[in-house]
Design a protein around this motif. Structure first.
Motif, PDB file in Angstrom:
ATOM      1  N   ALA A  61     -46.322  30.576  -0.247  1.00 27.15           N
ATOM      2  CA  ALA A  61     -45.958  29.334  -0.930  1.00 27.15           C
ATOM      3  C   ALA A  61     -46.303  28.086  -0.129  1.00 27.15           C
ATOM      4  N   PRO A  62     -46.061  28.054   1.202  1.00 30.81           N
ATOM      5  CA  PRO A  62     -46.437  26.832   1.948  1.00 30.81           C
ATOM      6  C   PRO A  62     -47.921  26.525   1.921  1.00 30.81           C
ATOM      7  N   LEU A  63     -48.755  27.557   1.684  1.00 29.35           N
ATOM      8  CA  LEU A  63     -50.200  27.340   1.692  1.00 29.35           C
ATOM      9  C   LEU A  63     -50.742  26.969   0.318  1.00 29.35           C
ATOM     10  N   ILE A  64     -50.134  27.495  -0.736  1.00 31.06           N
ATOM     11  CA  ILE A  64     -50.691  27.282  -2.068  1.00 31.06           C
ATOM     12  C   ILE A  64     -49.931  26.228  -2.859  1.00 31.06           C
ATOM     13  N   ALA A  65     -48.756  25.820  -2.387  1.00 26.71           N
ATOM     14  CA  ALA A  65     -48.014  24.772  -3.099  1.00 26.71           C
ATOM     15  C   ALA A  65     -48.755  23.447  -2.961  1.00 26.71           C
ATOM     16  N   PRO A  66     -49.035  22.750  -4.059  1.00 30.49           N
ATOM     17  CA  PRO A  66     -49.821  21.503  -3.973  1.00 30.49           C
ATOM     18  C   PRO A  66     -49.053  20.337  -3.373  1.00 30.49           C
ATOM     19  N   HIS A  67     -47.709  20.353  -3.404  1.00 30.65           N
ATOM     20  CA  HIS A  67     -46.922  19.227  -2.906  1.00 30.65           C
ATOM     21  C   HIS A  67     -45.724  19.750  -2.133  1.00 30.65           C
ATOM     22  N   ASP A  68     -45.082  18.854  -1.421  1.00 30.33           N
ATOM     23  CA  ASP A  68     -43.832  19.182  -0.746  1.00 30.33           C
ATOM     24  C   ASP A  68     -42.740  19.326  -1.804  1.00 30.33           C
ATOM     25  N   PRO A  69     -42.026  20.454  -1.824  1.00 33.80           N
ATOM     26  CA  PRO A  69     -41.073  20.682  -2.919  1.00 33.80           C
ATOM     27  C   PRO A  69     -39.835  19.792  -2.880  1.00 33.80           C
ATOM     28  N   VAL A  70     -39.573  19.113  -1.767  1.00 32.97           N
ATOM     29  CA  VAL A  70     -38.361  18.290  -1.679  1.00 32.97           C
ATOM     30  C   VAL A  70     -38.669  16.797  -1.701  1.00 32.97           C
ATOM     31  N   VAL A  71     -39.938  16.434  -1.692  1.00 33.58           N
ATOM     32  CA  VAL A  71     -40.303  15.017  -1.716  1.00 33.58           C
ATOM     33  C   VAL A  71     -40.101  14.464  -3.123  1.00 33.58           C
ATOM     34  N   GLN A  72     -39.412  13.331  -3.213  1.00 28.83           N
ATOM     35  CA  GLN A  72     -39.132  12.701  -4.500  1.00 28.83           C
ATOM     36  C   GLN A  72     -40.108  11.539  -4.730  1.00 28.83           C
ATOM     37  N   THR A  73     -40.745  11.567  -5.883  1.00 27.47           N
ATOM     38  CA  THR A  73     -41.638  10.480  -6.300  1.00 27.47           C
ATOM     39  C   THR A  73     -41.035   9.866  -7.555  1.00 27.47           C
ATOM     40  N   LEU A  74     -40.281   8.808  -7.366  1.00 31.32           N
ATOM     41  CA  LEU A  74     -39.539   8.235  -8.490  1.00 31.32           C
ATOM     42  C   LEU A  74     -40.454   7.698  -9.583  1.00 31.32           C
ATOM     43  N   ALA A  75     -41.680   7.342  -9.221  1.00 34.59           N
ATOM     44  CA  ALA A  75     -42.619   6.868 -10.238  1.00 34.59           C
ATOM     45  C   ALA A  75     -43.048   7.988 -11.181  1.00 34.59           C
ATOM     46  N   ALA A  76     -42.871   9.244 -10.750  1.00 39.89           N
ATOM     47  CA  ALA A  76     -43.260  10.396 -11.578  1.00 39.89           C
ATOM     48  C   ALA A  76     -42.043  11.110 -12.146  1.00 39.89           C
ATOM     49  N   THR A  77     -40.918  10.398 -12.298  1.00 35.56           N
ATOM     50  CA  THR A  77     -39.704  11.017 -12.829  1.00 35.56           C
ATOM     51  C   THR A  77     -39.954  11.546 -14.239  1.00 35.56           C
ATOM     52  N   ASN A  78     -39.595  12.827 -14.438  1.00 35.75           N
ATOM     53  CA  ASN A  78     -39.745  13.499 -15.737  1.00 35.75           C
ATOM     54  C   ASN A  78     -41.187  13.456 -16.242  1.00 35.75           C
ATOM     55  N   GLU A  79     -42.125  13.464 -15.307  1.00 31.39           N
ATOM     56  CA  GLU A  79     -43.547  13.443 -15.668  1.00 31.39           C
ATOM     57  C   GLU A  79     -43.925  14.768 -16.321  1.00 31.39           C
ATOM     58  N   ALA A  80     -44.638  14.673 -17.444  1.00 28.84           N
ATOM     59  CA  ALA A  80     -45.059  15.875 -18.158  1.00 28.84           C
ATOM     60  C   ALA A  80     -46.187  16.579 -17.405  1.00 28.84           C
ATOM     61  N   PRO A  81     -46.387  17.871 -17.679  1.00 31.79           N
ATOM     62  CA  PRO A  81     -47.538  18.567 -17.066  1.00 31.79           C
ATOM     63  C   PRO A  81     -48.850  17.885 -17.436  1.00 31.79           C
ATOM     64  N   VAL A  82     -49.845  18.091 -16.596  1.00 32.58           N
ATOM     65  CA  VAL A  82     -51.121  17.408 -16.791  1.00 32.58           C
ATOM     66  C   VAL A  82     -51.773  17.842 -18.088  1.00 32.58           C
ATOM     67  N   TRP A  83     -51.533  19.072 -18.540  1.00 26.55           N
ATOM     68  CA  TRP A  83     -52.142  19.543 -19.786  1.00 26.55           C
ATOM     69  C   TRP A  83     -51.363  19.065 -21.016  1.00 26.55           C
ATOM     70  N   LEU A  84     -50.259  18.314 -20.781  1.00 28.57           N
ATOM     71  CA  LEU A  84     -49.540  17.662 -21.878  1.00 28.57           C
ATOM     72  C   LEU A  84     -49.663  16.145 -21.808  1.00 28.57           C
ATOM     73  N   GLY A  85     -50.598  15.673 -21.021  1.00 29.36           N
ATOM     74  CA  GLY A  85     -50.836  14.238 -20.934  1.00 29.36           C
ATOM     75  C   GLY A  85     -50.244  13.573 -19.721  1.00 29.36           C
ATOM     76  N   GLY A  86     -49.718  14.354 -18.769  1.00 29.07           N
ATOM     77  CA  GLY A  86     -49.159  13.766 -17.563  1.00 29.07           C
ATOM     78  C   GLY A  86     -50.222  13.068 -16.736  1.00 29.07           C
ATOM     79  N   GLU A  87     -49.889  11.927 -16.185  1.00 28.46           N
ATOM     80  CA  GLU A  87     -50.862  11.116 -15.457  1.00 28.46           C
ATOM     81  C   GLU A  87     -50.820  11.339 -13.951  1.00 28.46           C
ATOM     82  N   SER A  88     -49.798  11.997 -13.434  1.00 28.16           N
ATOM     83  CA  SER A  88     -49.679  12.173 -11.981  1.00 28.16           C
ATOM     84  C   SER A  88     -50.375  13.431 -11.473  1.00 28.16           C
TER      85      SER A  88
END
Length: 341
Positions: free
Chosen positions: A83-110
């Motif tokens: 998991a530490p090698l294949i996870a794309p982001h830090d699992p505990v880092v909060q990005t408030l600008a991406a709150t409740n961001e949809a998946p990229v295949w549903l139109g998510g921009e992040s």
């Protein structure tokens, strides 16, 4: 004049008998006449039969359900380990600008593949890291409860008229009490966290093993090989470890493979109630607890951890069914002879 008339009868007989050698047989159990080869000398030495464990695994793998379960569980374990090698982001880092961001295949921009939760954390990275803790809790708790249940089950079956009655009454009482009530009470006494959860799940799971094993041990202790061991002077402890325990390992292995998934669900239930793993640590169950706060806004924060839980339980159950069939002598994957059907 023939010299044989001058030899003693015993020596004369030896002179006409072919010599017997025992080359290659240090115990002399297969004598070979000099100059005469045995009938099977040119035949290949038969291979040693495969071990019991190897045979059970071969049958379980030959079962389509078992093959799917092993592959699925292997993929989940690999995803958790790396998991530490294949996870794309830090699992505990909060990005408030991406709150409740949809998946990229549903139109998510992040660019989050599985979207973000209510605090802007990457769901995919949290699922991969949450797998580690959920699998750890299930495997450790199932192993400890199996060892505890095996020990108490052997004692209950061996001393069935004394200690066995007490242990079986305790098991009946535990079965009558709901798990949630016991979990809440023990968590209130021990406090929430990973350690108390492991203790609760390990202690709670012994009853199923003990009840199953006690009945088998009560029958095995009356077997002829146990009586022979007693006659040869073997002590009770040695008989339990060397003779009784290997005879009841089959149900223990099957129960372990199925109870691991059940205990993972139990940990998720405690975490869903806020009694399990505490922040900053998290498991799949605690992800479900966090996701229900904003379920309407970010349903993906609940769907994908729940799907991971489903796959874990499904894999363990499929492996358990395959092992049960492999240990059953009446079920064989070998083709049957049509003439004998």
């Amino acid at each position: 004049m023939n010299n044989d008339h001058n030899q003693p009868p015993a020596e004369a007989g030896k002179a006409h008998m072919p010599s017997v050698v025992t080359e290659g047989d240090p115990w002399g159990s297969v004598p070979t006449v000099a100059g005469i080869e045995p009938q099977n000398a040119g035949e290949a030495i038969p291979r040693k039969a495969p071990g019991r464990l190897r045979e059970i695994l071969r049958k379980a793998w030959g079962n389509p359900s078992g093959r799917v379960g092993f592959v699925l569980l292997g993929l989940l374990v690999l995803a958790a380990v790396f998991a530490p090698l294949i996870a794309p982001h830090d699992p505990v880092v909060q990005t408030l600008a991406a709150t409740n961001e949809a998946p990229v295949w549903l139109g998510g921009e992040s660019g989050y593949l599985l979207g973000a939760d209510s605090l802007g954390r990457d769901v995919l990275s949290r699922v991969l890291h949450g797998l580690r803790l959920s699998l750890l809790v299930g495997i450790v708790a199932a192993t400890v409860s199996a060892l505890l249940g095996l020990t108490l089950g052997i004692l209950a079956g061996w001393y069935e008229d004394t200690l066995g009655k007490v242990l079986m009454r305790l098991a009946d009482i535990q079965f009558a009490v709901p798990f949630v009530a016991v979990g809440i009470a023990l968590t209130a006494a021990l406090g929430p966290g990973l350690g108390p959860v492991l203790v609760i799940l390990s202690v709670w799971g012994w009853t199923t093993y003990a009840r199953t094993i006690a009945n088998s041990v009560a029958q095995v202790k009356r077997a002829d090989f146990v009586t022979a061991a007693r006659t040869l002077g073997a002590g009770t402890g040695r008989i339990m470890v060397k003779h009784v325990a290997p005879s009841v390992l089959a149900p223990v292995v099957v129960l372990w493979s199925t109870s691991a998934g059940v205990l993972i669900l139990a940990e998720s239930g405690l975490s869903l109630l806020g009694l399990g793993v505490q922040a900053p640590g998290f498991s799949l169950g605690s992800m479900l607890s966090d996701g229900q706060v904003a379920l309407r806004l970010s349903w993906w924060a609940v769907l994908f951890p729940g799907t991971a839980l489903l796959l874990i339980v499904l894999a363990f159950n499929m492996i358990g069914d395959a092992l049960r069939d492999a240990f059953n002598p009446s079920s064989s994957l070998a083709p049957k002879n049509p003439e004998l059907v």
